[in-house]
Design an enzyme around this catalytic site. Structure first.
Site, PDB file in Angstrom:
ATOM      1  N   PRO A  66       0.810  -1.212   0.000  1.00 14.51           N
ATOM      2  CA  PRO A  66       0.000   0.000   0.000  1.00 14.51           C
ATOM      3  C   PRO A  66       0.851   1.273   0.000  1.00 14.51           C
ATOM      4  CG  PRO A  66      -0.745  -1.563   1.664  1.00 14.51           C
ATOM      5  CD  PRO A  66       0.584  -2.037   1.192  1.00 14.51           C
ATOM      6  N   GLU A  67       0.542   2.186  -0.903  1.00 14.54           N
ATOM      7  CA  GLU A  67       1.148   3.508  -0.919  1.00 14.54           C
ATOM      8  C   GLU A  67       0.020   4.526  -0.955  1.00 14.54           C
ATOM      9  OE1 GLU A  67       4.658   4.139  -3.165  1.00 14.54           O
ATOM     10  OE2 GLU A  67       5.226   2.041  -3.156  1.00 14.54           O
TER      11      GLU A  67
ATOM     12  N   LYS B   8      -0.443   7.674   4.163  1.00 21.00           N
ATOM     13  CA  LYS B   8      -0.676   6.237   4.254  1.00 21.00           C
ATOM     14  C   LYS B   8      -1.581   5.863   5.437  1.00 21.00           C
ATOM     15  CE  LYS B   8       3.809   5.095   2.178  1.00 21.00           C
ATOM     16  NZ  LYS B   8       5.012   4.260   2.272  1.00 21.00           N
TER      17      LYS B   8
ATOM     18  N   ASN C 294       8.033   2.853  -1.647  1.00 20.56           N
ATOM     19  CA  ASN C 294       9.194   2.395  -2.396  1.00 20.56           C
ATOM     20  C   ASN C 294       8.931   2.269  -3.894  1.00 20.56           C
ATOM     21  OD1 ASN C 294      11.940   1.724  -2.219  1.00 20.56           O
ATOM     22  ND2 ASN C 294      11.471  -0.439  -2.484  1.00 20.56           N
TER      23      ASN C 294
ATOM     24  N   ARG D 284      15.706  -0.319   1.956  1.00 19.12           N
ATOM     25  CA  ARG D 284      14.683  -0.474   0.924  1.00 19.12           C
ATOM     26  C   ARG D 284      15.374  -0.927  -0.365  1.00 19.12           C
ATOM     27  NH1 ARG D 284       9.746   2.248   1.806  1.00 19.12           N
ATOM     28  NH2 ARG D 284       9.445   2.435   4.061  1.00 19.12           N
TER      29      ARG D 284
END
Length: 256
Positions: A2-3, A51, A165, A243
């Site tokens: 989820p972004e 978010k 990311n 990341r």
């Protein structure tokens, strides 16, 4: 994963299904809220902030959730079977006469006065899909530390809320930016801020972070290690760290 654009889509769907209706049942399966009963309260609205999902109820309460990497909200009609995962992964059940909202694997679930929302999300930067989007403020925050890498700045939710990311890698590719270059070396950073806004708007209803324009091949570099760059055919590179970063060394040349 989820972004921000995905979270806004989830909040929009929750709002459409639940807003204006009273809860007939609530089941919050986290220790702090295990004895809390929200039945009888009306869900006034559901909004996303970066978010974060903010579900506002009458009586001045906000149910706050953050999905992080694995969390998800699923909607089911009354009587419909749940398909989001095993029962032990359920953290919240909110039921109205017509719908059940089931929160799976929610790492953050909290209930607090709506007046206290700034204490929980007030630190976040401008949200590209929020009513309060301010491109000038986003640019100011982006340039506040010119020595940090552009990758680090884009992931900082205090700069722009909602970039994760996938978007970090794709935005750097679309602007031809070496992910490890300093913010101060980015040419025309206002164009990058504008791109963030346009990309999020285009994906407001997709839930897939599509950057290529083709949902069958949604990304230029993310998750495409070793495969040909969609622009120049050079192999896409990957670097592991806190990341994982994907980039094309030809389209995004390293700069001092």
């Amino acid at each position: 994963m989820p972004e921000g654009d995905t979270i806004h889509l989830a909040a929009t769907r929750l709002h459409a299904a639940l807003a204006g209706d009273a809860l007939t049942r609530s089941d919050l399966r986290v220790p702090r809220l295990a004895t809390t009963d929200l039945a009888g309260r009306t869900i006034e609205n559901v909004r996303a902030r970066g978010k974060h999902v903010l579900m506002r109820l009458d009586g001045g309460l906000t149910l706050h959730s953050h999905l992080r990497m694995e969390g998800a909200w699923h909607l089911y009609r009354a009587g419909e079977a749940w398909r989001g995962g095993p029962d032990w992964q359920v953290r919240a059940v909110l039921q109205t006469a017509s719908w059940r909202a089931v929160g799976y694997r929610l790492p953050v679930l909290a209930l607090f006065p709506t007046a206290d929302e700034p204490q929980h999300v007030g630190h976040l930067g401008p949200d590209p899909l929020g009513d309060d989007w301010d491109a000038d403020e986003a640019l100011r925050r982006l340039l506040a530390d010119p020595e940090r890498t552009i990758s680090e700045a884009l992931l900082d939710q205090r700069v722009i809320a909602g970039i994760g990311n996938v978007w970090r890698c794709e935005l750097c590719f679309l602007r031809g930016l070496d992910p490890w270059m300093a913010v101060g070396a980015v040419r025309d950073p206002a164009r990058l801020v504008d791109l963030v806004k346009r990309a999020f708007e285009v994906n407001r209803g997709t839930g897939n972070h599509i950057t290529t324009g083709d949902p069958r091949a949604p990304h230029y570099v993310y998750g495409r290690e070793g495969r040909p760059c969609r622009r120049c055919r050079s192999p896409v590179s990957r670097r592991d760290g806190e990341r994982v970063t994907y980039w094309c060394s030809s389209c995004q040349p390293a700069r001092r």
